[in-house]
Design a protein around this motif. Structure first.
Motif, PDB file in Angstrom:
ATOM      1  N   PRO A 157       0.800  -1.232   0.000  1.00  0.00           N
ATOM      2  CA  PRO A 157       0.000   0.000   0.000  1.00  0.00           C
ATOM      3  C   PRO A 157       0.829   1.276   0.000  1.00  0.00           C
ATOM      4  N   SER A 158       2.012   1.259   0.595  1.00  0.00           N
ATOM      5  CA  SER A 158       2.793   2.495   0.715  1.00  0.00           C
ATOM      6  C   SER A 158       3.114   3.084  -0.652  1.00  0.00           C
ATOM      7  N   TYR A 161      -0.075   4.592  -2.320  1.00  0.00           N
ATOM      8  CA  TYR A 161      -0.492   5.906  -1.828  1.00  0.00           C
ATOM      9  C   TYR A 161       0.472   7.002  -2.264  1.00  0.00           C
ATOM     10  N   ALA A 164      -0.679   7.565  -5.733  1.00  0.00           N
ATOM     11  CA  ALA A 164      -2.055   8.053  -5.773  1.00  0.00           C
ATOM     12  C   ALA A 164      -2.122   9.569  -5.671  1.00  0.00           C
ATOM     13  N   THR A 170      -8.472  12.166  -3.350  1.00  0.00           N
ATOM     14  CA  THR A 170      -8.338  10.916  -2.609  1.00  0.00           C
ATOM     15  C   THR A 170      -8.699   9.743  -3.509  1.00  0.00           C
TER      16      THR A 170
END
Length: 273
Positions: A157-158, A161, A164, A170
């Motif tokens: 996930p790091s 994000y 992203a 968001t």
């Protein structure tokens, strides 16, 4: 001599040892009967002693032999290696540098420098852009953000994000078509064709070639779209000029160069303010 490069331009590139012109023509030296890359480090001959030819094959056909110092015949091999590597980097599981370099027949550190020299970016940066391109579709198709992370090809996930941030909103807002967001957009000319740029108050959310408002609306159907104000346009023009100033091998495929250009835009992007 390539039809796209006149002799004065070629001579100027040769005198400056400009690597950006390697592969676009070769320099045949009458006095030594050798041909070189434009960036060859050897001492420059007198202008009347050189001819500019389209490629190494033309030089060999005219009776010239390859320079042993700059190895002009390696240019085509280097270019093909970068093209092959870009294809691997665009896949769902881009290989690490060691495996990537091995796959195209180079040592890792040498290939890293080669890829950067020809494209203006690193292999890792190229892979990030290709993977980030899949984020929006993954967010729309997946049941949730966690599922989208792995559907887009992220191992953790790091990194997702971090990338992203390119959404300018968001991930949750992007997943529902940009609901609640206002996108300021414009379409500007670049060396690689017309480019649509769009941004929210958070930052740039889209750099896309050959798109217009209709495609932007399709990507973010729930967002409010407004033409970019003069301050936004000035910021965008400066960003494009900065990316365009980075030397890139003009003989690489257009799609590859466009991906590299968009990567440079993301790398250079700053808050619009």
């Amino acid at each position: 001599m390539s039809a796209t490069i006149d002799p004065d331009t070629a001579w100027d590139a040769f005198t400056r040892r400009d690597r950006a012109f390697d592969g676009r023509f070769v320099v045949a030296v009458h006095s030594t009967h050798i041909y070189c890359k434009p960036s060859c480090a050897a001492r420059r001959p007198r202008r009347e002693n050189v001819t500019f030819l389209s490629d190494a094959a033309a030089a060999r056909a005219a009776g010239y032999r390859a320079c042993r110092r700059c190895l002009p015949d390696s240019v085509a091999r280097d270019r093909q290696a970068v093209i092959a590597a870009a294809t691997l980097l665009a896949g769902d599981a881009p290989p690490p540098l060691t495996a990537l370099a091995a796959a195209v027949g180079y040592a890792p550190h040498h290939f890293h420098r080669l890829f950067h020299r020809l494209t203006g970016i690193t292999p890792a940066a190229y892979a990030r852009t290709c993977r980030a391109d899949r984020v929006l579709a993954a967010l729309r198709d997946a049941a949730g953000v966690t599922d989208a992370i792995y559907a887009a090809g992220y191992a953790a996930p790091s990194r997702f994000y971090a990338d992203a941030a390119r959404l300018g909103m968001t991930p949750q807002a992007a997943a529902v078509g940009g609901a609640g967001e206002t996108l300021h957009w414009m379409r500007l000319v670049t060396p690689l064709g017309p480019l649509l740029l769009a941004a929210t108050a958070r930052g740039w959310c889209r750099f896309a070639f050959d798109e217009d408002r209709d495609e932007l609306h399709a990507a973010f159907p729930a967002a409010t779209l407004l033409p970019g104000a003069r301050a936004w346009r000035t910021h965008a023009e400066a960003l494009i000029a900065q990316a365009a100033a980075v030397p890139v091998d003009g003989s690489l495929p257009r799609a590859l160069r466009r991906t590299a250009f968009r990567t440079l835009l993301h790398q250079n992007a700053t808050p619009i303010g």
